[in-house]
Design a protein around this motif. Structure first.
Motif, PDB file in Angstrom:
ATOM      1  N   UNK A  85       0.828  -1.231  -0.191  1.00  0.00           N
ATOM      2  CA  UNK A  85       0.085   0.062   0.163  1.00  0.00           C
ATOM      3  C   UNK A  85       0.654   1.312   0.105  1.00  0.00           C
ATOM      4  N   UNK A  86       2.014   1.294   0.732  1.00  0.00           N
ATOM      5  CA  UNK A  86       2.673   2.420   0.892  1.00  0.00           C
ATOM      6  C   UNK A  86       3.740   2.512  -0.202  1.00  0.00           C
ATOM      7  N   UNK A 129       4.211   0.637 -14.201  1.00  0.00           N
ATOM      8  CA  UNK A 129       4.513   1.294 -13.060  1.00  0.00           C
ATOM      9  C   UNK A 129       5.936   0.979 -12.708  1.00  0.00           C
ATOM     10  N   UNK A 130       6.918   1.805 -12.154  1.00  0.00           N
ATOM     11  CA  UNK A 130       7.934   1.038 -11.418  1.00  0.00           C
ATOM     12  C   UNK A 130       8.219   1.833 -10.074  1.00  0.00           C
ATOM     13  N   UNK A 154      -4.178  -1.743  -8.564  1.00  0.00           N
ATOM     14  CA  UNK A 154      -3.735  -3.044  -8.526  1.00  0.00           C
ATOM     15  C   UNK A 154      -2.634  -3.358  -7.527  1.00  0.00           C
ATOM     16  N   UNK A 155      -1.324  -2.536  -7.953  1.00  0.00           N
ATOM     17  CA  UNK A 155       0.024  -2.729  -7.317  1.00  0.00           C
ATOM     18  C   UNK A 155      -0.104  -2.653  -5.774  1.00  0.00           C
ATOM     19  N   UNK A 214      -1.396  -7.404 -15.354  1.00  0.00           N
ATOM     20  CA  UNK A 214      -1.182  -8.302 -16.492  1.00  0.00           C
ATOM     21  C   UNK A 214      -0.749  -7.664 -17.644  1.00  0.00           C
ATOM     22  N   UNK A 215       0.164  -8.284 -18.284  1.00  0.00           N
ATOM     23  CA  UNK A 215       0.946  -7.739 -19.541  1.00  0.00           C
ATOM     24  C   UNK A 215      -0.148  -8.344 -20.638  1.00  0.00           C
ATOM     25  N   UNK A 216      -0.957  -6.944 -21.114  1.00  0.00           N
ATOM     26  CA  UNK A 216      -2.005  -7.307 -21.861  1.00  0.00           C
ATOM     27  C   UNK A 216      -2.134  -6.057 -22.754  1.00  0.00           C
TER      28      UNK A 216
END
Ligand code: ADP
Ligand code: MG
Ligand code: ZN
Length: 504
Positions: free
Chosen positions: A7-8, A220-221, A268-269, A276-278
């Protein structure tokens, strides 16, 4: 990772684009069919663009010339030799079952484009830009009796599908950026600049339906993985799960789709799930993206050399292909040559047509007057009406005539702007007609003088107030004179005349 840690997590957004632009050539990329957009489907086709067996492609020189111009404008390397490949996949809009495109030796490599966003100058790398053919277009339709356009719908609600091969073979340039964008707003600013440059080059027509189509990749990274200079290492980029959003056709659409996608992935993260890679589809009406299919990989396309086209060598020819002065250079020149502010110069160079028109007006009258009329009045009124400069380009003579009426002091600037220009745009009349109809010709000196004298005579209280030092009373008197002359006198002149008259 624990739920709390997920979450953080501080995240950074990474975006890269694949922008498809239709090149404005008269004929298609591999045959002589017209690229004109016609209502009547399947009327600009031939054995080549229908993919009939045995038909052979011949490369259109004008498309190559446009590609070289784009390469020069984005500072790309243009290799000695480039080749074409077949990208194999089946879809009904692609009659050959493969698309002729470029693969490992695109015509433009390693370029960049500078643009400004929120006052900062940004540069985004362009990995490659290559030539390819557009597929045909598909329309999903519901049964019924109304006009076809009204029955066009999404694939899941359709009763049948129509295919139009008029578009098949229209030359496209696919411009692939590096994943250098960090937020959706930047993407929009970049697309605006790109379109500006393409229009300056004369290789692209933004008003044409479907001439710009964007696939936007987003991942996102961890914020910690962004280096101090803002760059991100290749292995981090390669490891990040990304989605590719298709079906984006406008600058604003790109911003909306990416903002939605960034927040969807963040949720999601941050709840500890995987992205998902889509490939996802942008729904413009709902402003959201919907999963379509898992992302295809390069090997799915079985690329191989297009044996029907020889390698293309542009080395001997590319130096002869000249490009015009581009928007940034022109903006700087406008500041230096005409003494305009950066802001006015940017507005005036935002499209080539506006810039050309401004220069024509500045040459006849003076630069300040031209800048006011083109940048403020004309663009302002167009913007208010949701119109574009292309909606009035056939009336530049009339607009110049209006500026001339102001320059020669035949009408007041106020009337020119608030009555003549507005009626020109709303009703389509010529400036002369409007001036006559509305009786806007500047009232002659005598008439104004008489009105001034009458106003003084009829308003002794205001005159007394003025003489007692109430300077505001003069405004009341100016108003009286304006009323008597039907607004056609110049308020500044009237003010002056009143003061002179009252001094005596
Ligand atoms: P592919 O092999 O899937 O075609 P490419 O390396 O050719 O991938 O890149 C396709 C697009 O994806 C480019 O516009 C690129 O900028 C973008 N891209 C690459 N990595 C990322 C990432 N981590 N996040 C977002 N976009 C990315
Ligand atoms: Mg790709
Ligand atoms: Zn054809």
């Amino acid at each position: 990772m624990t739920a709390q840690a997920a979450e953080s997590r501080e995240l950074a957004t990474v975006i890269g684009l694949e922008v498809h632009v239709q090149l404005e050539t008269e004929t298609k990329i591999f045959c002589g069919c017209s690229t004109e957009q016609r209502e009547e489907p399947n009327t600009t086709t031939c054995p080549v663009c229908l993919g009939l067996p045995g038909a052979l492609p011949v490369l259109n020189e004008a498309a190559v010339e446009s590609a070289v111009k784009i390469g020069k404008a984005i500072d790309a390397d243009i290799p000695e030799e480039t080749t074409f490949h077949r990208k194999n996949y089946y879809y009904p809009d692609l009659p050959k079952n493969f698309q002729i495109t470029q693969y490992d030796s695109p015509i433009c490599q390693d370029g960049e484009l500078e643009f400004s966003h929120e006052g900062d100058s940004r540069t985004v790398g362009i990995r490659r830009a290559h030539l390819e053919e557009d597929p045909g277009s598909i329309k999903h339709v519901r049964e019924g009796t109304g006009p076809l356009e009204a029955r066009t719908c999404s694939i899941d609600r359709a009763d049948y599908t129509l295919i139009d091969y008029n578009r098949a073979g229209t030359p496209l340039m696919e411009i692939v950026t590096r994943p250098d964008f960090r937020d959706p707003g930047e993407v929009r600013a970049f697309l605006e600049k790109l379109e500006e440059v393409l229009e300056y080059l004369g290789v692209f027509d933004a008003t044409r339906d479907g001439s710009l189509r964007i696939d936007a990749n987003l991942s996102l990274v961890d914020a910690d993985d962004v280096n101090d200079d803002g760059s991100i290492d290749d292995d981090v980029l390669a490891d990040a799960n990304r989605t590719e959003v298709k079906n984006i056709s406008s600058h604003k659409g790109a911003e909306t789709a990416l903002a939605f996608e960034a927040s969807r992935q963040k949720k999601l993260v941050q709840s500890g799930r995987e992205v998902a890679q889509e490939t996802r589809h942008f729904n413009e009406t709902h402003g959201n993206t919907v999963g379509m299919r898992s992302k295809e990989e390069e090997k799915d396309y079985r690329y191989f050399r297009e044996a029907d086209l020889p390698p293309l060598r542009v080395s001997h020819w590319k130096d002869e292909i000249a490009i015009p002065e581009l928007p940034d250079a022109r903006r700087d020149r406008f500041v230096a040559e005409y003494g305009l502010s950066e802001e006015a110069a940017s507005k005036l160079t935002s499209t080539k047509q506006v810039a050309d028109f401004f220069e024509a007006v500045a040459e006849r009258f003076d630069a300040d007057l031209a800048a006011t009329w083109v940048a403020d009045e004309l663009l302002g009124e167009l913007n208010y009406r949701d119109m574009e400069i292309t909606d009035v380009d056939e009336r530049f003579d009339e607009i110049e005539r209006l500026v001339e009426l102001v320059a020669e002091d035949e009408i007041t600037a106020k009337n020119a702007k608030e009555t003549v220009l507005r009626e020109m745009l709303d009703e389509g009349d010529a400036p002369g007609e409007i001036v006559e109809r509305e009786d806007l010709g500047k009232t002659s000196g005598d008439e104004v003088q008489q009105a001034v004298e009458a106003a003084i005579e009829e308003n002794p209280d205001a005159v007394a107030d003025y003489e007692d030092g109430d300077d505001g009373a003069i405004n009341f008197l100016v108003g009286q004179v304006m009323g008597k002359t039907g607004g056609s006198a110049d308020p500044g002149d009237v003010n002056q005349l009143l003061r002179e008259e009252l001094e005596e």
